[in-house]
Design a protein around this motif. Structure first.
Motif, PDB file in Angstrom:
ATOM      1  N   TRP A 227       0.798  -1.226   0.000  1.00  0.00           N
ATOM      2  CA  TRP A 227       0.000   0.000   0.000  1.00  0.00           C
ATOM      3  C   TRP A 227       0.828   1.271   0.000  1.00  0.00           C
ATOM      4  O   TRP A 227       0.293   2.364  -0.157  1.00  0.00           O
ATOM      5  N   THR A 228       2.148   1.162   0.182  1.00  0.00           N
ATOM      6  CA  THR A 228       2.972   2.360   0.323  1.00  0.00           C
ATOM      7  C   THR A 228       2.970   3.223  -0.933  1.00  0.00           C
ATOM      8  O   THR A 228       2.752   4.434  -0.871  1.00  0.00           O
ATOM      9  N   VAL A 229       3.230   2.629  -2.089  1.00  0.00           N
ATOM     10  CA  VAL A 229       3.310   3.397  -3.333  1.00  0.00           C
ATOM     11  C   VAL A 229       1.980   4.066  -3.676  1.00  0.00           C
ATOM     12  O   VAL A 229       1.961   5.264  -4.008  1.00  0.00           O
ATOM     13  N   PRO A 230       0.831   3.373  -3.608  1.00  0.00           N
ATOM     14  CA  PRO A 230      -0.438   4.078  -3.866  1.00  0.00           C
ATOM     15  C   PRO A 230      -0.674   5.240  -2.915  1.00  0.00           C
ATOM     16  O   PRO A 230      -1.139   6.307  -3.333  1.00  0.00           O
ATOM     17  N   LEU A 231      -0.348   5.056  -1.628  1.00  0.00           N
ATOM     18  CA  LEU A 231      -0.560   6.130  -0.655  1.00  0.00           C
ATOM     19  C   LEU A 231       0.334   7.322  -0.962  1.00  0.00           C
ATOM     20  O   LEU A 231      -0.121   8.476  -0.970  1.00  0.00           O
ATOM     21  N   LEU A 232       1.616   7.063  -1.217  1.00  0.00           N
ATOM     22  CA  LEU A 232       2.539   8.149  -1.528  1.00  0.00           C
ATOM     23  C   LEU A 232       2.149   8.849  -2.822  1.00  0.00           C
ATOM     24  O   LEU A 232       2.313  10.064  -2.958  1.00  0.00           O
ATOM     25  N   SER A 233       1.634   8.087  -3.787  1.00  0.00           N
ATOM     26  CA  SER A 233       1.206   8.684  -5.049  1.00  0.00           C
ATOM     27  C   SER A 233       0.043   9.642  -4.842  1.00  0.00           C
ATOM     28  O   SER A 233      -0.010  10.720  -5.443  1.00  0.00           O
ATOM     29  N   VAL A 234      -0.908   9.255  -3.975  1.00  0.00           N
ATOM     30  CA  VAL A 234      -2.056  10.111  -3.677  1.00  0.00           C
ATOM     31  C   VAL A 234      -1.609  11.392  -2.976  1.00  0.00           C
ATOM     32  O   VAL A 234      -2.121  12.482  -3.249  1.00  0.00           O
ATOM     33  N   LEU A 235      -0.620  11.294  -2.089  1.00  0.00           N
ATOM     34  CA  LEU A 235      -0.121  12.468  -1.378  1.00  0.00           C
ATOM     35  C   LEU A 235       0.722  13.364  -2.281  1.00  0.00           C
ATOM     36  O   LEU A 235       0.718  14.593  -2.145  1.00  0.00           O
ATOM     37  N   PHE A 236       1.439  12.757  -3.203  1.00  0.00           N
ATOM     38  CA  PHE A 236       2.399  13.494  -4.017  1.00  0.00           C
ATOM     39  C   PHE A 236       1.738  14.557  -4.887  1.00  0.00           C
ATOM     40  O   PHE A 236       2.216  15.688  -4.988  1.00  0.00           O
ATOM     41  N   VAL A 237       0.616  14.215  -5.516  1.00  0.00           N
ATOM     42  CA  VAL A 237      -0.002  15.116  -6.492  1.00  0.00           C
ATOM     43  C   VAL A 237      -0.426  16.449  -5.874  1.00  0.00           C
ATOM     44  O   VAL A 237      -0.033  17.517  -6.367  1.00  0.00           O
ATOM     45  N   PRO A 238      -1.222  16.468  -4.783  1.00  0.00           N
ATOM     46  CA  PRO A 238      -1.600  17.772  -4.219  1.00  0.00           C
ATOM     47  C   PRO A 238      -0.431  18.536  -3.615  1.00  0.00           C
ATOM     48  O   PRO A 238      -0.415  19.771  -3.656  1.00  0.00           O
ATOM     49  N   LEU A 239       0.556  17.824  -3.059  1.00  0.00           N
ATOM     50  CA  LEU A 239       1.726  18.524  -2.529  1.00  0.00           C
ATOM     51  C   LEU A 239       2.482  19.240  -3.634  1.00  0.00           C
ATOM     52  O   LEU A 239       2.912  20.387  -3.489  1.00  0.00           O
ATOM     53  N   TRP A 240       2.663  18.562  -4.759  1.00  0.00           N
ATOM     54  CA  TRP A 240       3.363  19.186  -5.887  1.00  0.00           C
ATOM     55  C   TRP A 240       2.537  20.333  -6.461  1.00  0.00           C
ATOM     56  O   TRP A 240       3.063  21.396  -6.769  1.00  0.00           O
ATOM     57  N   ALA A 241       1.236  20.115  -6.591  1.00  0.00           N
ATOM     58  CA  ALA A 241       0.356  21.154  -7.144  1.00  0.00           C
ATOM     59  C   ALA A 241       0.327  22.394  -6.265  1.00  0.00           C
ATOM     60  O   ALA A 241       0.201  23.522  -6.764  1.00  0.00           O
TER      61      ALA A 241
END
Length: 303
Positions: A6-20
Motif C-alpha cells: 500500500w505504500t506506493v499508492p498512498l505516496l502517489s495520492v499524497l504526491f499530487v496535491p503537494l506538488w500542485a
C-alpha cells in the motif's frame, strides 16, 4: 528501503496535491516578495526540515562522485526549475499557464526515458502519457486565448530543468538515501542562492505574514515533502510512474485554486481532470495488469 503493497499508492495520492500546491503558494509568495527572497527561504526552511529528519534517521553520506551528481540535480530540479517558474509568475505569467507548461515535462521525461536510461517503454505508457498531456491541455486551454508575453520563456525553461533533473536523479542518484539526497540538494541550492543574493538586490527577509506563510509552506511541504516523495517513487517505480502522476498536477492546481485563490472552476478543469485520470490509469499499465490478473504465472513488470 522497501515498500509495502500500500505504500506506493498512498505516496502517489499524497504526491499530487503537494506538488500542485507549489503553484498556489508560489503565486502568493511572488505577490509578497521578490523571486530571490522566495528561493532563499524556500531552501532555508526545507534544509532545516530535512536536517531534523536526518538527525533522527542518520542516513549514510554520499560517496565520491555522488556529491557532484547531487549538486547537478540540485541546480536542475531546485534552482533552475523554481527560479524560472517564479520569475515567470512575478512577470505576469498566469499560474494556470505555468502549470500547463510544466505539465509538458512528464511527456518529455517519458519519451526520453528509453533513449537515456535502461527503462523500456511499451505502447501503453506512451499512449497514457499522450492522453495525460491532452488532459493538461483541456484543463487550461482557455489560458492560451489571451495575449502571452515574452515572459512565457521562463516557465518553458523551468519545464526543461524539471525534465532534465528528473532524468538525472533517476540515472545517477538511485543509490543515495532519499533523506540524504533531499538535504544535500537543498543545502546546495541554499548556498548558490545565498551567494547570488548580494548581486540581485533583493531583500533578505519576507516583509509580512503572508510572505512568511507562503515560504514556510513551500519549504516544508512543497520542497522537502514533495521531493522526498518524488525520489521514493522514482526509486520504487519509474520515471513513467512519476510522469503519469505529474500529468494530474494542472487539473489539481485548478481545483485547489478555487478555495485558496478564489478562481472559478471551469468545465475545462473538470473535463481535463477526467482525461488526465484516464491517462494515468493507462500510463501506469493498470489496464494490462487487470487483464492479466487471472493468469497463473506471475508477470514481471519493469521499474
Amino acid at each position: 528501503m522497501r515498500s509495502s503493497r500500500w505504500t506506493v499508492p498512498l505516496l502517489s495520492v499524497l504526491f499530487v496535491p503537494l506538488w500542485a500546491s507549489g503553484f498556489i503558494a508560489g503565486k502568493i509568495a511572488t505577490q509578497h516578495m521578490e523571486v530571490p527572497t522566495v528561493l532563499l527561504w524556500r531552501f532555508v526552511i526545507a534544509a532545516v526540515a530535512m536536517g531534523a529528519v536526518a538527525a533522527v534517521m542518520r542516513p549514510a553520506l554520499p560517496r565520491g562522485s555522488a556529491w557532484i551528481h547531487l549538486a547537478v540535480t540540485a541546480l536542475l530540479l531546485q534552482v533552475g526549475q523554481f527560479s524560472a517558474v517564479y520569475t515567470g509568475l512575478a512577470n505576469g505569467v498566469p499560474a494556470g499557464l505555468s502549470s500547463l507548461i510544466l505539465g509538458m515535462a512528464p511527456l518529455l521525461v517519458g519519451l526520453l526515458t528509453p533513449l537515456l536510461l535502461s527503462t523500456k517503454l511499451g505502447p501503453a505508457p506512451v499512449f497514457g502519457l499522450v492522453i495525460g498531456a491532452a488532459g493538461v491541455y483541456v484543463v487550461l486551454s482557455d489560458e492560451l486565448g489571451g495575449g502571452i508575453s515574452s515572459a512565457v520563456v521562463f516557465p518553458v525553461l523551468g519545464m526543461l530543468s524539471l525534465t532534465a533533473g528528473t532524468l538525472y536523479q533517476k540515472r545517477f542518484n538511485e543509490d543515495t538515501p532519499v533523506v540524504t539526497s533531499v538535504i544535500v540538494q537543498m543545502l546546495t541550492s541554499l548556498v548558490v542562492t545565498a551567494v547570488a543574493m548580494p548581486f540581485l538586490g533583493a531583500a533578505w527577509l519576507p516583509s509580512d505574514a503572508g510572505g512568511w506563510a507562503s515560504v514556510v509552506w513551500l519549504g516544508i511541504f512543497n520542497s522537502a515533502g514533495a521531493f522526498a516523495l518524488m525520489f521514493l517513487l522514482l526509486r520504487w517505480r519509474s520515471t513513467v510512474h512519476v510522469s503519469a502522476l505529474l500529468n494530474l498536477v494542472p487539473a489539481t492546481t485548478a481545483l485547489i485554486a478555487v478555495p485558496v485563490l478564489g478562481e472559478v472552476l471551469t468545465v475545462q478543469a473538470l473535463l481535463g481532470l477526467g482525461i488526465a485520470l484516464v491517462g494515468m490509469y493507462v500510463g501506469l499499465g493498470m489496464v494490462r495488469r487487470r487483464r492479466k490478473k487471472p493468469d497463473p504465472e506471475p508477470v514481471a513488470t519493469g521499474s
